[in-house]
Design a protein around this motif. Structure first.
Motif, PDB file in Angstrom:
ATOM      1  N   SER A  81      -7.758  -0.240  -2.153  1.00 31.67           N
ATOM      2  CA  SER A  81      -8.205  -0.675  -0.841  1.00 31.67           C
ATOM      3  C   SER A  81      -9.327   0.255  -0.395  1.00 31.67           C
ATOM      4  O   SER A  81      -9.472   1.349  -0.917  1.00 31.67           O
ATOM      5  N   SER A 115      -9.639   3.615  -2.133  1.00 30.22           N
ATOM      6  CA  SER A 115      -8.449   4.457  -2.060  1.00 30.22           C
ATOM      7  C   SER A 115      -7.711   4.406  -3.388  1.00 30.22           C
ATOM      8  O   SER A 115      -8.125   3.758  -4.326  1.00 30.22           O
ATOM      9  N   TRP A 123      -0.147   6.777   4.064  1.00 27.32           N
ATOM     10  CA  TRP A 123      -1.221   7.663   4.498  1.00 27.32           C
ATOM     11  C   TRP A 123      -0.618   8.771   5.357  1.00 27.32           C
ATOM     12  O   TRP A 123       0.351   8.562   6.077  1.00 27.32           O
ATOM     13  N   GLN A 174      -3.740  10.841   0.941  1.00 33.36           N
ATOM     14  CA  GLN A 174      -2.963   9.791   0.312  1.00 33.36           C
ATOM     15  C   GLN A 174      -2.748  10.175  -1.144  1.00 33.36           C
ATOM     16  O   GLN A 174      -3.568  10.883  -1.732  1.00 33.36           O
ATOM     17  N   SER A 207       1.636   3.068   6.850  1.00 32.99           N
ATOM     18  CA  SER A 207       1.145   2.081   5.893  1.00 32.99           C
ATOM     19  C   SER A 207      -0.358   1.863   6.066  1.00 32.99           C
ATOM     20  O   SER A 207      -0.963   2.320   7.036  1.00 32.99           O
ATOM     21  N   ASP A 208      -0.960   1.151   5.108  1.00 32.60           N
ATOM     22  CA  ASP A 208      -2.382   0.816   5.212  1.00 32.60           C
ATOM     23  C   ASP A 208      -2.668   0.067   6.510  1.00 32.60           C
ATOM     24  O   ASP A 208      -3.669   0.317   7.186  1.00 32.60           O
ATOM     25  N   VAL A 212      -9.401  -1.317   6.894  1.00 33.68           N
ATOM     26  CA  VAL A 212      -9.136  -1.255   5.456  1.00 33.68           C
ATOM     27  C   VAL A 212      -9.016  -2.657   4.880  1.00 33.68           C
ATOM     28  O   VAL A 212      -8.298  -3.506   5.421  1.00 33.68           O
ATOM     29  N   GLY A 214       0.801  -1.209   0.000  1.00 33.22           N
ATOM     30  CA  GLY A 214       0.000   0.000   0.000  1.00 33.22           C
ATOM     31  C   GLY A 214       0.832   1.256   0.000  1.00 33.22           C
ATOM     32  O   GLY A 214       2.014   1.266   0.274  1.00 33.22           O
ATOM     33  N   GLN A 235      -4.968   1.385   9.484  1.00 32.49           N
ATOM     34  CA  GLN A 235      -6.111   0.600   9.948  1.00 32.49           C
ATOM     35  C   GLN A 235      -6.134   0.535  11.473  1.00 32.49           C
ATOM     36  O   GLN A 235      -7.195   0.666  12.090  1.00 32.49           O
TER      37      GLN A 235
END
Length: 260
Positions: A74, A70, A19, A53, A32-33, A83, A16, A37
């Motif tokens: 995702s 996204s 963010w 993002q 990171s994703d 996510v 990913g 999360q």
């Protein structure tokens, strides 16, 4: 003031794209994703948190993008906020829901409970009563026209009111009724999203994403009602068994009837 994230943010470890989020008026990230999360799950990132993002034109409140894909395919579940890959998600009333949250989301929708920004589906009885009110309203002009024509003809020449005259008049009035019904539904749904019956019951028609209907879609939905009326109005009864309370014409035009 939170400044825009760097134009070319670097990828973080794992899958990913990075963010960025705002906390205490300062920019945080990249994360990171998976880390993002966890931030959502523990409440660090919530509906009012500004996030960004790569691929997003500007910073957005997380509540505005929760449930939307996204930049890398995702999507955050609109119920739990975690996510998941887009292909693993289920769409309910224009929002993405993970398989684990589907039963809760359906129960919430049918109970009329919602999160901010979510659609609340109108109960079957509201829809049915609104349809009855609309039917009575659209029948007033044709019925008035029919009896006015009969009385006028009888007053001029009682012998003129023959069986053939009555049948022809009924056919003409039926065509007039269709025009009145079509204009009534198309104009009011395209303009307000509500017919008079729906206004009385506090419900409205929107697209699956919650947007206002175009006049073209409103006309198409009215046309779809002809199919719903076939075989004892079974197309209307479908709404009583559908997960999102959609009648046949709602399936055809991808519309939802929601509480205003």
């Amino acid at each position: 003031m939170v400044e825009r994230a760097p134009f070319n943010p670097r990828k973080t470890e794992g899958s990913g794209m990075a963010w960025y989020y705002a906390e205490g008026g300062e920019q945080r990230g990249p994360v990171s994703d998976e880390d993002f999360q966890r931030l959502v799950a523990n409440g660090t990132v919530h509906a009012a948190t500004l996030v960004w993002q790569e691929g997003m034109p500007e910073w957005k409140h997380y509540g505005e993008i929760a449930g939307r894909p996204s930049a890398l395919g995702s999507v955050a579940c609109s119920e739990c906020g975690r996510v998941f890959p887009v292909e693993d998600m289920i769409e309910l009333s224009g929002a993405a829901v993970c398989p684990g949250c589907k039963p809760i989301a359906l129960q919430r929708l049918k109970a009329g409970v919602t999160r901010p920004g979510r659609l609340v589906l109108a109960e079957f009885w509201r829809r049915a009563l609104a349809e009855v009110i609309d039917y009575v309203i659209v029948q007033i002009p044709p019925v008035f026209l029919f009896f006015f024509a009969i009385m006028s003809a009888a007053k001029g020449d009682p012998n003129a009111v023959t069986e053939e005259f009555a049948v022809g008049l009924q056919l003409g009035v039926s065509c007039f009724s269709l025009v009145v019904w079509g204009c009534y539904e198309t104009v009011l749904l395209g303009w307000k999203g509500q017919t008079l019956g729906k206004m009385a019951l506090g419900i409205k028609v929107v697209t699956s994403s919650g947007e206002k209907l175009t006049y073209g879609r409103a006309a198409g939905r009215w046309g779809g009602k002809f199919l719903s009326r076939l075989v004892c109005c079974i197309g209307y009864l479908v709404a009583g068994f559908d997960e999102e309370l959609r009648a046949l014409h709602d399936h055809i035009c991808d519309t939802r009837v929601v509480l205003k």
